[in-house]
Design an enzyme around this catalytic site. Structure first.
Site, mmCIF file in Angstrom:
data_model
loop_
_atom_site.group_PDB
_atom_site.id
_atom_site.type_symbol
_atom_site.label_atom_id
_atom_site.label_comp_id
_atom_site.label_asym_id
_atom_site.label_seq_id
_atom_site.Cartn_x
_atom_site.Cartn_y
_atom_site.Cartn_z
ATOM 1 N N GLY A 25 66.760 3.563 -23.137
ATOM 2 C CA GLY A 25 66.599 3.286 -21.867
ATOM 3 C C GLY A 25 66.505 1.885 -22.168
ATOM 4 O O GLY A 25 65.526 1.452 -22.151
ATOM 5 N N GLY A 31 63.270 -1.953 -21.826
ATOM 6 C CA GLY A 31 64.964 -2.595 -22.196
ATOM 7 C C GLY A 31 65.601 -2.460 -21.136
ATOM 8 O O GLY A 31 66.243 -3.052 -21.707
ATOM 9 N N SER A 150 54.189 1.107 -30.768
ATOM 10 C CA SER A 150 53.271 1.384 -29.793
ATOM 11 C C SER A 150 51.652 1.252 -30.525
ATOM 12 O O SER A 150 51.731 1.809 -31.996
ATOM 13 C CB SER A 150 52.852 2.064 -28.938
ATOM 14 O OG SER A 150 51.734 1.859 -28.117
ATOM 15 N N TYR A 175 51.964 11.049 -28.080
ATOM 16 C CA TYR A 175 52.646 10.071 -27.818
ATOM 17 C C TYR A 175 52.236 9.058 -29.165
ATOM 18 O O TYR A 175 52.922 8.480 -29.904
ATOM 19 C CB TYR A 175 52.390 9.477 -27.083
ATOM 20 C CG TYR A 175 52.656 7.893 -26.712
ATOM 21 C CD1 TYR A 175 54.115 7.917 -26.312
ATOM 22 C CD2 TYR A 175 51.580 7.163 -26.663
ATOM 23 C CE1 TYR A 175 54.793 6.743 -25.789
ATOM 24 C CE2 TYR A 175 52.701 5.728 -26.537
ATOM 25 C CZ TYR A 175 54.127 5.302 -26.408
ATOM 26 O OH TYR A 175 54.240 4.522 -26.366
#
Ligand SMILES: NC(=O)c1ccc[n+]([C@@H]2O[C@H](COP(=O)([O-])OP(=O)(O)OC[C@H]3O[C@@H](n4cnc5c(N)ncnc54)[C@H](OP(=O)(O)O)[C@@H]3O)[C@@H](O)[C@H]2O)c1
Length: 311
Positions: A25, A31, A150, A175
């Site tokens: 990414g 990234g 996260s 997510y």
């Protein structure tokens, strides 16, 4: 203008020449900033994403800075593409020092991929699990595996039955669950590497709330615009800040010996209670292998031990 990520991470004087890094990414966002910074520190970088134009641009910019770089496209909804990325990595370098499992996203679309698996879980967790498993023998002594998780993992509990078929989800709930999987995966990998006598480390990291990346592009139009606007609100982290979080864990001499931890604000931090559940981490490890049709990676190191669980 923000300072470069390597300065923000306090690693601007690290000489990474002679080392190799794969940053998944890295066509955009955190990234991309991490890959560019690694190149400036002297590391050779394999750039990954789906967008060839963006990927070639990043690899070209790294080469202009004096390091070696190449781009490999691989869509993480596609198992064969992940396998091709591992093959390309092994052809590109005879040993990897840094593996940043960073590709991922918040997807609104409820879609099943592979053998009927929720897209968010596949892209954010199963693909990096597969990639890491296939690169284990290619990690050099003292290699570092850094997985971008996260704070969104807080509030999630591991529910693998909801990652397949009709029961699967999308959006924020999928997510958060995938990011819980990232924290559990990184901790379980650390434990198994250690039990196998390997010197490689594994940690996960929260990069901050970063409205300025393209992370929010999959939200419905008005919301996506709102989050981009939030990029100028004081307190929101910049893309450079996010990359600095990854560099602190991946490059700083201060974290070279640290493994099995979750970082936020460039500090080891306690993740939520479900992310510290050793049994859940082992269950996730075994089920992930099963879903991918793999033999369990580092299986000999999987026996329960008396060592402390993820902290
Ligand atoms: N931004 C935030 O506030 C925030 C907060 C916490 C955690 N994170 C995490 O940080 C990581 C990076 O996010 P970002 O903010 O930098 O977002 P971004 O700007 O959208 O970048 C995401 C990267 O992941 C790649 N990617 C997405 N889906 C992919 C797929 N199916 N196959 C292969 N590559 C794929 C993208 O490649 P292409 O565009 O080339 O497809 C891109 O390079 C993610 O893991 C995210 O969950 C972000």
């Amino acid at each position: 203008m923000s300072a470069p990520p390597e300065t923000l991470a306090g690693v601007g004087d690290v000489d990474a020449s002679g080392t190799t890094a794969l940053v998944t990414g890295s066509t955009r966002g955190i990234g991309r900033a991490t890959a560019r910074a690694l190149g400036r520190l002297g590391a050779d970088v394999l750039v990954h994403g789906r967008d060839p134009e963006a990927g070639e641009e990043v690899a070209g910019a790294i080469r202009e800075d004096g390091a070696d770089a190449a781009f490999v496209a691989a869509d993480f909804t596609d198992r064969d593409a992940v396998c091709r990325l591992t093959e390309a990595t092994c052809s590109w370098t005879d040993g990897l020092d840094l593996l940043f499992n960073n590709a991922g996203g918040l997807f609104q679309e409820k879609r099943l991929v592979g053998p009927g698996i929720e897209m968010t879980f596949y892209v954010n967790h199963l693909a990096p699990y597969l990639l890491t498993a296939r690169l284990l023998d290619h990690l050099r002594e003292g290699a570092r595996v850094v997985t971008t998780a996260s704070e969104a993992h807080r509030g999630a509990t591991l529910d693998l039955d909801r990652t397949q078929g009709e029961a699967s989800r999308a959006g924020m709930s999928a997510y958060g669950h995938s990011k819980l999987a990232n924290v559990l995966f990184a901790a379980e990998l650390a434990r198994r590497l250690d039990a196998a006598g390997r010197t490689a480390t594994s940690n996960s990291v929260h990069p901050g709330f970063i409205p300025g990346s393209q992370f929010w592009r999959f939200l419905p139009g008005p919301l996506s615009g709102l989050f981009r606007t939030l990029g100028i609100v004081p307190g929101a982290a910049s893309v450079a800040d996010g990359a600095a979080e990854l560099l602190h864990v991946g490059v700083s001499p201060d974290t070279a010996e640290t493994s099995g931890r979750y970082f936020a604000g460039q500090q080891p931090t306690a993740p939520a209670e479900p992310a510290r559940d050793r049994a859940a981490a082992a269950r996730l490890w075994a089920r992930s292998a099963e879903m991918l049709g793999l033999d369990e990676p580092l299986a000999d190191a999987g026996a329960p031990s008396t060592a402390p669980g993820p902290r």
